[in-house]
Every structure is written in C-alpha cells, then in structure tokens.
Design a protein around this motif. Structure first.
Motif, PDB file in Angstrom:
ATOM      1  N   ALA A   2       0.826  -1.198   0.000  1.00 37.61           N
ATOM      2  CA  ALA A   2       0.000   0.000   0.000  1.00 37.61           C
ATOM      3  C   ALA A   2       0.865   1.254   0.000  1.00 37.61           C
ATOM      4  CB  ALA A   2      -0.910  -0.008   1.220  1.00 37.61           C
ATOM      5  N   ALA A   3       0.300   2.316  -0.532  1.00 33.37           N
ATOM      6  CA  ALA A   3       0.999   3.601  -0.574  1.00 33.37           C
ATOM      7  C   ALA A   3       0.969   4.257   0.807  1.00 33.37           C
ATOM      8  CB  ALA A   3       0.326   4.513  -1.586  1.00 33.37           C
ATOM      9  N   GLN A   4       1.872   5.198   1.006  1.00 34.57           N
ATOM     10  CA  GLN A   4       1.876   5.968   2.238  1.00 34.57           C
ATOM     11  C   GLN A   4       0.573   6.752   2.329  1.00 34.57           C
ATOM     12  OE1 GLN A   4       4.432   6.348   4.710  1.00 34.57           O
ATOM     13  NE2 GLN A   4       5.170   4.503   3.738  1.00 34.57           N
ATOM     14  N   HIS A   5       0.000   6.807   3.507  1.00 33.87           N
ATOM     15  CA  HIS A   5      -1.251   7.529   3.723  1.00 33.87           C
ATOM     16  C   HIS A   5      -1.001   9.033   3.732  1.00 33.87           C
ATOM     17  CE1 HIS A   5      -4.899   8.859   5.838  1.00 33.87           C
ATOM     18  NE2 HIS A   5      -5.451   7.812   5.259  1.00 33.87           N
ATOM     19  N   SER A   6      -0.054   9.478   4.493  1.00 34.57           N
ATOM     20  CA  SER A   6       0.329  10.895   4.585  1.00 34.57           C
ATOM     21  C   SER A   6       1.674  10.974   5.281  1.00 34.57           C
ATOM     22  CB  SER A   6      -0.705  11.701   5.383  1.00 34.57           C
ATOM     23  OG  SER A   6      -0.700  11.302   6.738  1.00 34.57           O
ATOM     24  N   GLU A   7       2.270  12.142   5.209  1.00 33.59           N
ATOM     25  CA  GLU A   7       3.526  12.352   5.930  1.00 33.59           C
ATOM     26  C   GLU A   7       3.299  12.173   7.433  1.00 33.59           C
ATOM     27  OE1 GLU A   7       6.736  15.938   6.818  1.00 33.59           O
ATOM     28  OE2 GLU A   7       5.283  16.206   5.201  1.00 33.59           O
ATOM     29  N   ALA A   8       2.140  12.593   7.916  1.00 36.04           N
ATOM     30  CA  ALA A   8       1.816  12.449   9.335  1.00 36.04           C
ATOM     31  C   ALA A   8       1.712  10.978   9.724  1.00 36.04           C
ATOM     32  CB  ALA A   8       0.509  13.176   9.652  1.00 36.04           C
ATOM     33  N   TYR A  79      -0.445  16.716   6.500  1.00 27.73           N
ATOM     34  CA  TYR A  79      -1.572  16.073   5.816  1.00 27.73           C
ATOM     35  C   TYR A  79      -1.760  16.709   4.450  1.00 27.73           C
ATOM     36  CZ  TYR A  79      -2.664  13.982  10.289  1.00 27.73           C
ATOM     37  OH  TYR A  79      -2.592  13.265  11.450  1.00 27.73           O
ATOM     38  N   PRO A  80      -2.066  15.904   3.437  1.00 31.20           N
ATOM     39  CA  PRO A  80      -2.251  16.455   2.098  1.00 31.20           C
ATOM     40  C   PRO A  80      -3.538  17.271   1.997  1.00 31.20           C
ATOM     41  CG  PRO A  80      -2.790  14.118   2.114  1.00 31.20           C
ATOM     42  CD  PRO A  80      -2.241  14.454   3.470  1.00 31.20           C
ATOM     43  N   GLY A  81      -3.553  18.214   1.065  1.00 28.73           N
ATOM     44  CA  GLY A  81      -4.766  18.949   0.749  1.00 28.73           C
ATOM     45  C   GLY A  81      -5.085  20.119   1.644  1.00 28.73           C
ATOM     46  N   ARG A  82      -4.194  20.506   2.498  1.00 27.74           N
ATOM     47  CA  ARG A  82      -4.473  21.669   3.347  1.00 27.74           C
ATOM     48  C   ARG A  82      -4.467  22.909   2.465  1.00 27.74           C
ATOM     49  NH1 ARG A  82      -1.246  24.297   8.321  1.00 27.74           N
ATOM     50  NH2 ARG A  82      -3.008  25.394   9.215  1.00 27.74           N
ATOM     51  N   THR A  83      -5.556  23.654   2.481  1.00 25.41           N
ATOM     52  CA  THR A  83      -5.697  24.775   1.549  1.00 25.41           C
ATOM     53  C   THR A  83      -5.350  26.128   2.149  1.00 25.41           C
ATOM     54  OG1 THR A  83      -8.045  24.996   2.082  1.00 25.41           O
ATOM     55  CG2 THR A  83      -7.459  23.568   0.212  1.00 25.41           C
TER      56      THR A  83
END
Length: 99
Positions: A2-8, A79-83
């Motif tokens: 599986a891919a990494q979920h997030s850096e966190a 976390y990805p997608g932080r706007t």
C-alpha cells in the motif's frame, strides 16, 4: 504494498515503531497489550493507515507512554490537501481589526 497515507501517518508510524522496539516488544506483543490486531499495528508503523485517536491511546497506554509522546512535533501541514494556514489566532486578529 500500500501507498503511504500521509507524511503524518509515516511520522507517527515511525515513532510507534521506535518506542515499541525500545521496549523490546514484538508487533504481536504490542497487539496483545493494546488489544489490537498486530497486522493493523504493522500497517500503522509502515504509514499505510492513519490511526484513530482511540488507537493511538491504546498503543501509547500499552507502551506505558503519554500519547503526547507519539504525536509531538506533528502538525497539520503533514496532511495532504491543506488549503490554508489560518489559525484561531488569525481569526481573532482579523475580527479585532474590523472592530
């Protein structure tokens, strides 16, 4: 794999693995102590999943740690997608300047 979920998730997983190994526990040991499937703990350690707060507390309790030890230095930018980067402090400042 599986891919990494997030850096966190990766950061938290590494922290859990370090603490588990420092105590001489196997994945199976930690699973039994935390009452979690050791396979789920392995996924957490690899950063493939982001655990719930309940899971973090179960793991930290099993390792005889305050949960803050596991999440210390984590932040929302992991976390990805932080706007945006706004915080409650920014909101309060903006409201006061409109005053």
């Amino acid at each position: 794999m599986a891919a990494q979920h997030s850096e966190a998730a990766k950061f938290l997983g590494q922290r859990i693995r370090e603490q588990r190994r420092a105590r001489g526990c196997t994945l199976e040991d930690l699973g039994e102590l935390a009452e979690l499937a050791w396979t789920n703990i392995a996924k957490i350690e690899r950063g493939e999943v982001s655990p719930s707060i309940e899971t973090v507390v179960r793991i930290s309790t099993a390792l005889n740690l305050d949960p803050s030890v596991l999440v210390k230095d984590m932040h929302a930018d992991m976390y990805p997608g932080r706007t945006h980067k706004f915080t409650a402090k920014d909101l309060t400042r903006a409201r006061m300047s409109r005053g």
